[in-house]
Scaffold this motif. Sequence first.
Motif, mmCIF file in Angstrom:
data_model
loop_
_atom_site.group_PDB
_atom_site.id
_atom_site.type_symbol
_atom_site.label_atom_id
_atom_site.label_comp_id
_atom_site.label_asym_id
_atom_site.label_seq_id
_atom_site.Cartn_x
_atom_site.Cartn_y
_atom_site.Cartn_z
ATOM 1 N N ASP A 17 0.787 -1.602 -0.280
ATOM 2 C CA ASP A 17 0.330 -0.196 -0.402
ATOM 3 C C ASP A 17 0.816 1.048 0.048
ATOM 4 N N ILE A 18 -0.128 2.124 -0.480
ATOM 5 C CA ILE A 18 1.159 3.594 -0.900
ATOM 6 C C ILE A 18 1.706 4.371 0.873
ATOM 7 N N GLU A 19 0.641 3.819 1.545
ATOM 8 C CA GLU A 19 1.561 4.151 3.145
ATOM 9 C C GLU A 19 2.269 3.686 3.688
ATOM 10 N N LEU A 56 13.455 2.796 -14.202
ATOM 11 C CA LEU A 56 12.303 2.415 -14.592
ATOM 12 C C LEU A 56 11.252 3.383 -14.344
ATOM 13 N N PHE A 57 10.462 3.257 -15.369
ATOM 14 C CA PHE A 57 9.190 4.283 -15.049
ATOM 15 C C PHE A 57 8.276 3.825 -15.287
ATOM 16 N N THR A 58 6.655 4.625 -13.874
ATOM 17 C CA THR A 58 5.977 3.444 -13.487
ATOM 18 C C THR A 58 4.623 4.146 -13.380
ATOM 19 N N TRP A 59 3.318 4.123 -13.725
ATOM 20 C CA TRP A 59 2.035 4.542 -13.875
ATOM 21 C C TRP A 59 1.262 4.531 -12.133
ATOM 22 N N PHE A 60 2.061 5.837 -11.625
ATOM 23 C CA PHE A 60 0.879 5.364 -9.692
ATOM 24 C C PHE A 60 -0.346 5.017 -10.071
ATOM 25 N N HIS A 61 -0.600 4.537 -10.569
ATOM 26 C CA HIS A 61 -2.735 4.024 -10.782
ATOM 27 C C HIS A 61 -3.380 3.708 -9.662
ATOM 28 N N LYS A 62 -2.752 4.258 -8.317
ATOM 29 C CA LYS A 62 -3.507 4.716 -7.105
ATOM 30 C C LYS A 62 -3.468 5.931 -6.829
ATOM 31 N N SER A 63 -2.791 6.913 -7.524
ATOM 32 C CA SER A 63 -2.522 8.388 -6.955
ATOM 33 C C SER A 63 -3.387 8.940 -7.263
ATOM 34 N N ASP A 64 -3.857 9.840 -5.831
ATOM 35 C CA ASP A 64 -5.143 11.148 -6.520
ATOM 36 C C ASP A 64 -4.376 11.753 -7.987
ATOM 37 N N ARG A 65 -4.989 11.995 -8.772
ATOM 38 C CA ARG A 65 -4.577 12.826 -9.646
ATOM 39 C C ARG A 65 -4.785 14.473 -9.206
ATOM 40 N N THR A 66 -5.741 14.563 -7.947
ATOM 41 C CA THR A 66 -6.148 15.913 -8.005
ATOM 42 C C THR A 66 -5.785 17.056 -7.564
ATOM 43 N N VAL A 67 -5.109 16.256 -6.513
ATOM 44 C CA VAL A 67 -3.949 17.114 -5.501
ATOM 45 C C VAL A 67 -2.723 17.521 -6.234
ATOM 46 N N LEU A 68 -2.539 19.401 -5.773
ATOM 47 C CA LEU A 68 -1.692 19.916 -6.739
ATOM 48 C C LEU A 68 -0.920 20.458 -5.892
ATOM 49 N N LYS A 69 -1.180 20.175 -4.367
ATOM 50 C CA LYS A 69 -0.061 20.533 -3.210
ATOM 51 C C LYS A 69 0.248 19.451 -2.407
ATOM 52 N N VAL A 70 0.649 19.145 -1.555
ATOM 53 C CA VAL A 70 1.138 18.469 -0.622
ATOM 54 C C VAL A 70 2.062 18.637 0.186
ATOM 55 N N HIS A 71 1.658 17.794 1.849
ATOM 56 C CA HIS A 71 2.833 18.099 2.660
ATOM 57 C C HIS A 71 4.080 17.605 2.176
ATOM 58 N N PRO A 72 5.502 17.874 2.101
ATOM 59 C CA PRO A 72 6.248 16.977 1.674
ATOM 60 C C PRO A 72 6.411 15.389 2.910
ATOM 61 N N ARG A 73 6.959 14.995 2.405
ATOM 62 C CA ARG A 73 6.886 13.731 2.977
ATOM 63 C C ARG A 73 5.374 13.378 3.669
ATOM 64 N N GLY A 74 4.333 13.519 3.429
ATOM 65 C CA GLY A 74 2.893 13.512 4.651
ATOM 66 C C GLY A 74 3.833 14.583 5.610
ATOM 67 N N ILE A 75 4.010 14.744 6.109
ATOM 68 C CA ILE A 75 4.983 15.481 7.731
ATOM 69 C C ILE A 75 3.996 16.409 7.680
ATOM 70 N N PRO A 89 3.394 10.913 -5.176
ATOM 71 C CA PRO A 89 3.149 9.911 -5.950
ATOM 72 C C PRO A 89 1.570 10.803 -6.500
ATOM 73 N N ALA A 90 0.447 11.308 -5.731
ATOM 74 C CA ALA A 90 -0.084 12.897 -5.776
ATOM 75 C C ALA A 90 0.641 13.821 -6.850
ATOM 76 N N ARG A 91 -0.109 13.702 -8.638
ATOM 77 C CA ARG A 91 0.514 14.759 -8.997
ATOM 78 C C ARG A 91 -0.837 14.367 -10.062
#
Length: 134
Positions: A17-19, A56-75, A89-91
């Motif tokens: 999982d992503i988490e 390797l180039f991957t398609w992050f198929h479970k990522s949220d494509r609507t997110v434009l800003k994040v807290h770096p490293r999820g912190i 991976p959200a982009r």
Amino acid sequence: MDKELVIIGTVQSEIKDIESAPKMETEAGAVRARIVMDPAYAEAMDGLEPGDRLELFTWFHKSDRTVLKVHPRGIKDRPLRGVFATRSPARPNPIGLHRVTLVAIEEPLTLVVEPLEAIDGTPIIDIKPKPREK
């Protein structure tokens, strides 16, 4: 121009999982994984050898494509940043870049690589070799 993104293989990994996935291949938790190639691309693997450094180039198929800003490293204590300034991976078009070493080539059509931080089931969209040392 009728071009589409083609999936050439799929990641098999213990990361489920992503988490629980590390943010980069250099972090603890990146694992040895298998890339099961689509048989249609068998000829494209010609010339690969164990020890090769690959991107390797991957398609992050479970990522949220609507997110434009994040807290770096999820912190949450860190200020929000635009996704293009992070490795999240959200982009809008969630393409991942992973630097790995080819450990082995197993039949049928399986590349064993390490370290890889992609989750199980992640589609592979391209493989690029790093230049070999002369």
